[in-house]
Design an enzyme around this catalytic site. Sequence first.
Site, PDB file in Angstrom:
ATOM      1  NE  ARG A 168       6.606  15.278  -1.770  1.00 52.52           N
ATOM      2  CZ  ARG A 168       5.535  14.485  -1.992  1.00 52.52           C
ATOM      3  NH1 ARG A 168       4.706  14.579  -2.834  1.00 52.52           N
ATOM      4  NH2 ARG A 168       5.514  13.489  -1.120  1.00 52.52           N
ATOM      5  CG  ASP A 197       4.836  16.370   0.547  1.00 59.82           C
ATOM      6  OD1 ASP A 197       5.368  15.589   1.368  1.00 59.82           O
ATOM      7  OD2 ASP A 197       3.935  16.070   0.014  1.00 59.82           O
ATOM      8  CG  HIS A 274       2.833  13.811   3.144  1.00 61.47           C
ATOM      9  ND1 HIS A 274       3.875  13.653   2.292  1.00 61.47           N
ATOM     10  CD2 HIS A 274       2.017  12.902   3.160  1.00 61.47           C
ATOM     11  CE1 HIS A 274       3.564  12.431   1.732  1.00 61.47           C
ATOM     12  NE2 HIS A 274       2.429  11.911   2.083  1.00 61.47           N
ATOM     13  CG  ASP A 337      -1.364  12.233   1.347  1.00 61.30           C
ATOM     14  OD1 ASP A 337      -1.468  13.236   1.902  1.00 61.30           O
ATOM     15  OD2 ASP A 337      -0.488  11.892   0.518  1.00 61.30           O
ATOM     16  CD  GLU A 338       1.646   8.656   0.632  1.00 60.72           C
ATOM     17  OE1 GLU A 338       1.772   7.818   0.047  1.00 60.72           O
ATOM     18  OE2 GLU A 338       2.266   9.675   0.404  1.00 60.72           O
ATOM     19  CD1 TRP A 404      -5.437   9.081  -1.888  1.00 63.42           C
ATOM     20  CD2 TRP A 404      -3.526   8.276  -2.920  1.00 63.42           C
ATOM     21  NE1 TRP A 404      -4.684   8.617  -0.943  1.00 63.42           N
ATOM     22  CE2 TRP A 404      -3.438   8.205  -1.608  1.00 63.42           C
ATOM     23  CE3 TRP A 404      -2.482   7.675  -3.796  1.00 63.42           C
ATOM     24  CZ2 TRP A 404      -2.336   7.603  -1.020  1.00 63.42           C
ATOM     25  CZ3 TRP A 404      -1.486   7.087  -3.409  1.00 63.42           C
ATOM     26  CH2 TRP A 404      -1.354   6.988  -1.900  1.00 63.42           C
ATOM     27  CE1 TYR A 429      -2.950  10.003  -7.809  1.00 65.35           C
ATOM     28  CE2 TYR A 429      -0.755   9.451  -6.983  1.00 65.35           C
ATOM     29  CZ  TYR A 429      -2.048   9.858  -6.846  1.00 65.35           C
ATOM     30  OH  TYR A 429      -2.448  10.199  -5.791  1.00 65.35           O
ATOM     31  CG  ASP A 431       3.502  10.702 -10.272  1.00 68.83           C
ATOM     32  OD1 ASP A 431       2.119  10.073 -10.578  1.00 68.83           O
ATOM     33  OD2 ASP A 431       3.842  10.405  -9.118  1.00 68.83           O
ATOM     34  CD1 TRP A 480       1.288  12.123  -7.449  1.00 68.25           C
ATOM     35  CD2 TRP A 480       1.578  13.809  -5.774  1.00 68.25           C
ATOM     36  NE1 TRP A 480       0.044  12.314  -6.467  1.00 68.25           N
ATOM     37  CE2 TRP A 480       0.512  13.241  -5.455  1.00 68.25           C
ATOM     38  CE3 TRP A 480       2.033  14.616  -4.743  1.00 68.25           C
ATOM     39  CZ2 TRP A 480      -0.328  13.673  -4.481  1.00 68.25           C
ATOM     40  CZ3 TRP A 480       1.271  15.069  -3.652  1.00 68.25           C
ATOM     41  CH2 TRP A 480      -0.015  14.676  -3.510  1.00 68.25           C
ATOM     42  CD  GLU A 482       7.279  12.199  -5.348  1.00 68.70           C
ATOM     43  OE1 GLU A 482       6.716  12.962  -6.132  1.00 68.70           O
ATOM     44  OE2 GLU A 482       6.516  11.859  -4.137  1.00 68.70           O
TER      45      GLU A 482
END
Length: 540
Positions: A168, A197, A274, A337-338, A404, A429, A431, A480, A482
């Site tokens: 990111r 990502d 991702h 993930d995701e 997670w 986490y 972040d 993370w 971002e």
Amino acid sequence: MMKKTIASLAIALVGTSALAEVNYQVIPLPQSITLDANGKTTALVKGQAVAYPAENALMKRNAEFAQEFLGLVPQPEVAAKKKAKKKNVAPVRLALGLASDNPDAYQITVDKKGILVQGASESGVFYGIQTLRKSIEQEKGDSVPLPWATITDAPRFQYRGTMLDCARHFFPAEYIKTFIDILALHGVNKFHWHLTDDQGWRFEVKALPELAKKGSYRPHTIIGSNVGLRDADNAIYDDTPEEGYYTQEQLRDIVAYAAERYITIIPEIDLPGHMVAALSVYPELGCTGGPYFVRPYWGIDPDVLCAGNPKTLEFIKTVLGELCEVFPSKFIHIGGDESPRVRWEKCPKCQAKKKELGLEKEAQLQTYINKEVEKFLAGKGRELIGWDETLEGGLSENATVMSWRGFKGGIEAARLHHRVIMTPTSHCYIDYYQLKNQHAQPHGIGGYLPLSKVYSLEPIPEELTAEEGKYILGAQCNLWSEYVLSPSHVEYMLLPRLAAMCEVQWRPAGEKSFEEFTERLAGLEKMYRRLGYKFCTSYE
Ligand code: ACM
Ligand code: ZN
């Protein structure tokens, strides 16, 4: 369980007269600190020899760390012995041979013979040196009196990780070494490196030269934290290109740098979701064929690798093949993930593959990919780690799960006898904001994870039997990026929460006290300042 005092933390203070400036109560707090009752000290003197077994390259390197951290002069064993005969020169010795099942165990003995740092293996010696380094941090002058004592320690968990997202936002190779220094200071032995990502591809693949060159660049980035904003008319973007990737040469150098500090780098190529940065370079690997662009905004993207296109597996194998050449780690992280299945539901290729394999649901297409990847990695002597979504379509046999989304995935995986790394958002986490007052911190992704909450993590859930609990290899913090824009911002998010995680990873079960930890934290924070590490100066 949390209310233990120093006295019950296995510290035997035999007579308080022995209490000098140095008390060895560092982070992580060693399991046992037994101070000698006679109050005597042995000086650790700058410029003094540090002996190490000759012909052991790792111990030679450890002696060099003792030089860097303690101001000593490395001497292969034989030469040092002669020197030790000189009066008033206490020999410092690094040695192997400590009896312990735990290779990271160490013992420091300070007595009339001098200062001995003994490890069950070379890594144990390294951790012993770090403990000495932290013990003398507050001391001024070239000669530090060390109270006679025996200090013994070993980490609770074999997997002591930290994750950094360099996709990111990109952090330069040179800074990654500083990051590794910080991990080493906290007894971490696994650096989970999130390299790819939707917003950037940071790993050079020689067979696919365009991938990192083009996939690592985005011309601008959305301003603001609202993920939903990206499709709104009032979304605004900065004018700052974000770019950069790591060459294989740089990566090999970093791998070696980490290894010297007993840190294994576990690289992550997040798949099949991702992946938009890769799709932007190779649109034929997506279900719709694109066009795609490196995402300048955050959130879960519907565009993923096409599970029905044979070129997808070819691509994955090319990337992972080179990844394995650069990173010797037994574990390779493949994300997972995701990864939405909306494109797979509509894609003729994916549907044909689903039919061909006789699958009932799209989630099983991800398992199909995982199993192919697992076979490929096994052929190279590697094993895969996946985020807990990889459980959804049935997990490939030897996989390790990184839990997670809470503890649930980890519990389920451990019951299925899969190995687990605990990294629930609730405790890991980093972040998230660390103070309630968000205005007192740099802009972040949201959430609230104070130092005390990280400290309170118990990685082995009560729901598990003792046997199942053995499948929990350890825990890690995830950072993370971002909203983490610079190296100093990385440090601000990381410190001191990594110190709390360090005690989660090292201290025996049930032997933590947050109040007492914060007393020791003051010393470590002085060290952060001296070393120029940014950190959050208050905590909750
Ligand atoms: C994750 O935080 N998406 C693993
Ligand atoms: Zn498809």
